[in-house]
Design a protein around this motif. Structure first.
Motif: not given
Length: 357
Positions: A260-262, A296-297, A307-308, A330-331
């Motif tokens: 994921f990049t957004k 990022a996290d 990020a997760k 967690q994500a």
């Protein structure tokens, strides 16, 4: 028209929000040795391959044969590892700019490992040392299966003819069976001692595998000449390489996983994208991707589900299924749009973690 444009927009948004990559992750044997190997590797994937040059004082009169044989060793190992192993190999024998003759020893590799690793992007170096083989040529009886096949056809034909012409009293060839056809054959028994040393670039830790697997090579039933030494060495190597793989390398499995990049925060999105690009580059590295996703996290203070999820995928790719399952959980709990997908990945990694406990 408007509806078509809407579909294009939605498809474009989905593509830029997450992109699937084929994640190759290591599978370790469900044994004590497999668990120890996983702890030793700690995510190592890019591995430099070095084969010790032949020494005239070791190979003696077989020195010329050894040079020809050792020249094909890297290619054979490359082919086998490409099919089965998690490692991505880099042939150091083709990099004279990195290693000189003095460095091309186990001691030289260990001492210069950081320089070599930095130049080649290698996280470890696999050093192969081949000792002089022991060989014995004998004449033994071997079954000639071609002759046996011909005999079977002859017996079958005779039995068929007998059935057509047999008398009421029975008889004929019905009870005959093909007998093994044994012929004197040249047989070479060869013992090829190989020592494989896997050296971590970062710590210098070394894991070794010493393999002395006896191999029998025959020339084909009826041929009393033993197979040539070079041919025998090649076959012995083919049977030895799987032993090296089993001792020092996990097998590879694949899973298509979304990266994921957004993100609403441009800086977080930049870190997510940087990590993805590290995976898709010419020298892909999940280690460098992990560093970007950790940034990022941290920037999101642990609140970025993307990020997760990406960090979970990193640990999944390294065989740390327990950590991956924890991060996917967690994500998913952060409530992103991919919650159900992340739950499925959590279940998958949790099952993998249970399988190796």
């Amino acid at each position: 028209m408007r509806r078509n444009l809407l579909y294009v927009f939605i498809a474009g948004f989905i593509y830029t929000s997450c992109q699937s990559v084929r994640v190759e992750y290591p599978y370790f044997a469900q044994t004590k040795e497999g668990r120890e190997l996983r702890i030793f590797l700690k995510g190592v994937r890019n591995v430099g391959l070095a084969v010790e040059p032949p020494k005239s004082d070791v190979w003696a009169e077989d020195y010329d044969v050894s040079r020809s044989f050792l020249a094909v060793v890297p290619d054979k190992i490359f082919e086998a590892f490409s099919n089965d192993s998690y490692f991505k190999l880099i042939d150091l024998s083709k990099r004279a700019d990195v290693l000189n003759e003095q460095t091309f020893t186990l001691t030289g590799i260990t001492q210069n490992r950081i320089q070599v690793g930095n130049l080649l992007g290698a996280e470890a170096i696999l050093y192969i040392s081949v000792a002089r083989p022991a060989s014995e040529c004998t004449i033994e009886m071997r079954a000639d299966y071609w002759a046996m096949g011909v005999q079977v056809l002859q017996v079958a034909a005779a039995a068929n003819q007998s059935r057509r012409h047999r008398s009421y009293g029975g008889g004929g060839y019905g009870g005959q069976q093909a007998q093994p056809v044994m012929r004197p054959t040249g047989v070479r028994r060869i013992l090829l001692p190989i020592e494989a040393s896997l050296v971590r670039v970062d710590t210098g830790e070394t894991k070794k595998a010493v393999i002395t697997k006896p191999v029998v090579v025959d020339s084909g039933a009826g041929d009393t000449n033993c197979s040539a030494m070079l041919e025998s060495l090649s076959k012995a190597l083919d049977e030895t390489i799987p032993e090296i793989e089993a001792r020092l390398s996990p097998r590879v499995k694949t899973e298509s996983v979304s990266i994921f990049t957004k993100d609403e925060d441009p800086e977080i999105e930049s870190f997510l994208t940087d990590g993805y690009e590290e995976i898709k580059g010419e020298t892909p590295s999940f280690q460098r991707a992990k560093a970007a996703w950790e940034k990022a996290d941290q920037k999101a203070k642990g609140k970025s589900w993307a990020a997760k999820a990406n960090l979970a995928t990193y640990y999944f790719s390294q065989g740390d299924f327990e950590k991956a399952s924890e991060l996917y959980d967690q994500a998913a709990k952060l409530g992103g749009p991919e919650e159900s997908y992340l739950i499925d990945l959590r279940k998958l990694t949790a099952s993998a973690a249970e399988a190796i406990e």
